[in-house]
Design an enzyme around this catalytic site. Structure first.
Site, PDB file in Angstrom:
ATOM      1  N   LYS A 254      -0.836  -4.409   1.051  1.00  0.00           N
ATOM      2  CA  LYS A 254       0.271  -5.360   0.802  1.00  0.00           C
ATOM      3  C   LYS A 254       0.590  -6.062   2.110  1.00  0.00           C
ATOM      4  O   LYS A 254       0.636  -5.419   3.182  1.00  0.00           O
ATOM      5  CB  LYS A 254       1.481  -4.595   0.297  1.00  0.00           C
ATOM      6  CG  LYS A 254       2.682  -5.465  -0.085  1.00  0.00           C
ATOM      7  CD  LYS A 254       3.800  -4.604  -0.654  1.00  0.00           C
ATOM      8  CE  LYS A 254       4.965  -5.461  -1.138  1.00  0.00           C
ATOM      9  NZ  LYS A 254       6.055  -4.621  -1.705  1.00  0.00           N
TER      10      LYS A 254
ATOM     11  N   SER B 222       7.600  -6.102  -6.134  1.00  0.00           N
ATOM     12  CA  SER B 222       7.116  -7.113  -5.233  1.00  0.00           C
ATOM     13  C   SER B 222       5.674  -6.895  -4.784  1.00  0.00           C
ATOM     14  O   SER B 222       5.132  -7.785  -4.111  1.00  0.00           O
ATOM     15  CB  SER B 222       8.023  -7.190  -4.005  1.00  0.00           C
ATOM     16  OG  SER B 222       7.977  -5.994  -3.272  1.00  0.00           O
TER      17      SER B 222
ATOM     18  N   SER C 150       9.214  -1.735  -6.527  1.00  0.00           N
ATOM     19  CA  SER C 150       8.123  -2.623  -6.139  1.00  0.00           C
ATOM     20  C   SER C 150       6.733  -2.026  -6.159  1.00  0.00           C
ATOM     21  O   SER C 150       5.761  -2.763  -5.996  1.00  0.00           O
ATOM     22  CB  SER C 150       8.409  -3.218  -4.756  1.00  0.00           C
ATOM     23  OG  SER C 150       9.504  -4.101  -4.843  1.00  0.00           O
TER      24      SER C 150
END
Lengths: 462, 83
Positions: A82, A160, A184
């Site tokens: 990420k 996210s 997330s």
């Protein structure tokens, strides 16, 4: 193994292939670099590929295997990170246009540990800008575009950690690293039909990761199976002398395949989409095959309100300079451009009250969870919404009790595993949440669930 | 509900509502003084909406009785380096 089977192979399967000669680290790196370009980019899952680094790490892995050096189960296996995890010399954009040229000179601890384990970084993966902390209300909240779901390109991948969830689900990386402040990891994993693990707060060092909320951020794996998540967690977990919230708490093992004690959140399916409720009932039937299930209630405390206050207060503080400077006007989602101004006026006593509720709630929740290995609930009330629909409209009729607020406020671990499909052919998820430091129990239960189901083996048609 | 909190006969907001709005307006005024020139009208309305939500969250937390001994989940350890 045909190309498609390679794309959807687990870390365990790839490890066997690397050791019996059916694959090489270089072949895997090239395969997933190509896959990320061809399949990952249309999903808006990729920020930057890292081909030079990947090839260098793959060559090193090959040389080490040839020399009889084996770094462990992740050796030679590609992964995506990420894009809030710092990678030396490679942009780390935090999903946000104002930071798209940001480069750090040191890797995040998680990246260091994966390198030490021989994993091969192939991509920085897309995320909702600034991990969603500015209050996004719809899917188009990253400069890379809305995260698309591999099961339906017009549906959201979740956030996210949208790129991490989508890339694993699409067979573009065998595993990815995501992060969770509130939802997330579990949200994109559930919406994309893969397995995501949120560790206990403090299990994995946050050093080198963008901070959204210092007391709520957790870093964890998204992969095809609970077994794969366990392998990744073992590689990234552990104390960090430079990160004081990490503790020297060893990861325990739980070899059980049955005999589990499950709590089931009472009322968890009220307000859920019918297929979510039906799939949860089906999952509970499987849980009854491997243990006992008892209905329980969460303690009657304002977990969600406390979690919300902690997140906005800490996020506003973490990004105060960014907000005051006005650079937030460059964020993608219009609501994000003004999202945290209000938090700058939050009274300190409200933040401290949230921390006082956290203390009470953590103890009360632990008391509820004490007799059990895990508490079960649907991960989310609904399948992924359409890209064009605002969350408040889509979820208006789907508000069931969830574990997200309580679990994240109190820093508890949770794993989401796929448990079926719902509306528009989109995946649903089962969440198993444990007591602090009980990753071994929830992983064992998830492994046992996946030994009896095949949802985690399903592939989108791409 | 206290008599002072009842909605007026003509449906206007209650004293409690008016107090609440006054708090929101005061916080908005503070932020407006610092950042107002950046906002258009819809952004200002969104900031106000977020402030209202923040007040609601605080009120929600205050419905849980807490006493003097209910400490926050913070552990402060005074730092001492080597030597």
């Amino acid at each position: 193994m045909v190309s498609d089977d390679l794309s959807f192979a687990t870390v365990v399967e790839l490890g066997r292939m690397l050791r019996d000669g059916r694959a090489t680290p270089t072949r895997l790196a090239e395969h997933f670099l190509e896959r990320l370009e061809r399949v990952g980019r249309p999903l808006n899952a990729v920020v930057n590929l890292t081909p030079e680094l990947a090839r260098e790490q793959a060559r090193q892995a090959e040389a080490e295997f040839a020399a009889g050096v084996d770094r462990g189960p992740l050796h030679g296996v590609p992964y995506g990170a990420k894009d809030l995890l710092a990678t030396a010399g490679i942009p780390t954009t935090w999903g946000a246009a104002p930071y798209r040229d940001q480069v750090f000179d040191r890797d995040a601890v998680v990246v260091e540990r994966l390198r030490a384990g021989g994993a091969v970084l192939v991509a920085k993966l897309a995320m909702v800008e600034l991990a969603g902390g500015f209050g996004y209300e719809q899917a188009d909240a990253a400069f890379t575009g809305p995260g698309r779901n591999p099961w339906d390109l017009e549906a959201w991948a979740g956030g996210s950690s949208s790129g991490s969830g989508a890339a694993v689900a699409a067979g573009a990386v065998p595993f990815a690293i995501g992060s969770e402040t509130w939802g997330s990891i579990t949200t994109p994993a559930a919406l994309c039909g893969v397995t995501g693990l949120r560790p206990t707060y403090g299990r994995v060092s946050r050093r080198g990761a963008m901070a959204l909320a210092w007391t709520m951020d957790k870093i964890g794996p998204i992969a095809r199976t609970a077994e794969d998540c366990a392998l990744v967690l073992a590689a990234i977990a552990g104390p960090d002398p430079e990160e004081p919230t990490t503790a020297d708490r060893a990861l325990a093992e739980d070899p059980r395949r049955d005999g589990f004690r499950f709590a089931m959140l009472r009322g968890a399916t009220v307000g859920a989409q019918p297929a979510v409720a039906a799939n949860f009932e089906g999952a509970v039937a499987v849980l009854r095959e491997i243990g006992t299930v008892e209905e329980v209630d969460l303690p009657d405390l304002p977990f969600d309100a406390a979690a919300a206050v902690v997140v906005v207060a800490e996020a506003a503080a973490a990004f105060e300079e960014f907000i005051v400077s006005g650079r937030n006007a460059g964020l993608t989602a219009p609501e994000d451009r003004v999202g945290l101004y209000g938090a700058l006026a939050l009274p300190a006593v409200d933040y401290l009250r949230a921390l006082r509720v956290r203390r009470l709630g953590g103890r009360a929740l632990d008391e509820v969870l004490r007799p059990y290995d895990a508490m079960a609930a649907p991960t989310l009330a609904a399948v992924a919404g359409p890209l064009t629909e605002r969350f408040s409209a889509y979820f208006e009729d789907n508000r069931e009790a969830t574990l997200g607020g309580a679990g994240n406020l109190c820093g508890l671990p949770a794993i989401t595993v796929p448990n079926g499909f719902g509306e528009r052919g989109l995946p649903t998820g089962l969440e198993l949440m444990g007591r602090a430091d009980d990753e071994h129990h929830i992983l064992a239960a998830a492994r046992a669930f996946q030994a009896r189901t095949d949802w985690h083996l399903r592939r989108p048609e791409r | 509900m206290a008599s002072s909190d009842r909605v007026d006969a003509d449906g206007a907001s209650s004293p409690a509502d008016r107090r609440r709005e006054a708090v929101i307006d005061a916080r908005l005024a503070m932020l407006q003084a610092r950042f107002g020139e950046r906002w258009d009208e819809s952004q200002r309305a969104q900031v106000r909406s977020n402030l209202a939500r923040g007040l609601e969250l605080g009120d929600s937390l205050r419905r849980t009785p807490l006493g003097n001994a209910d400490e926050p989940e913070i552990v402060f350890v005074p730092y001492r380096g080597e030597g």
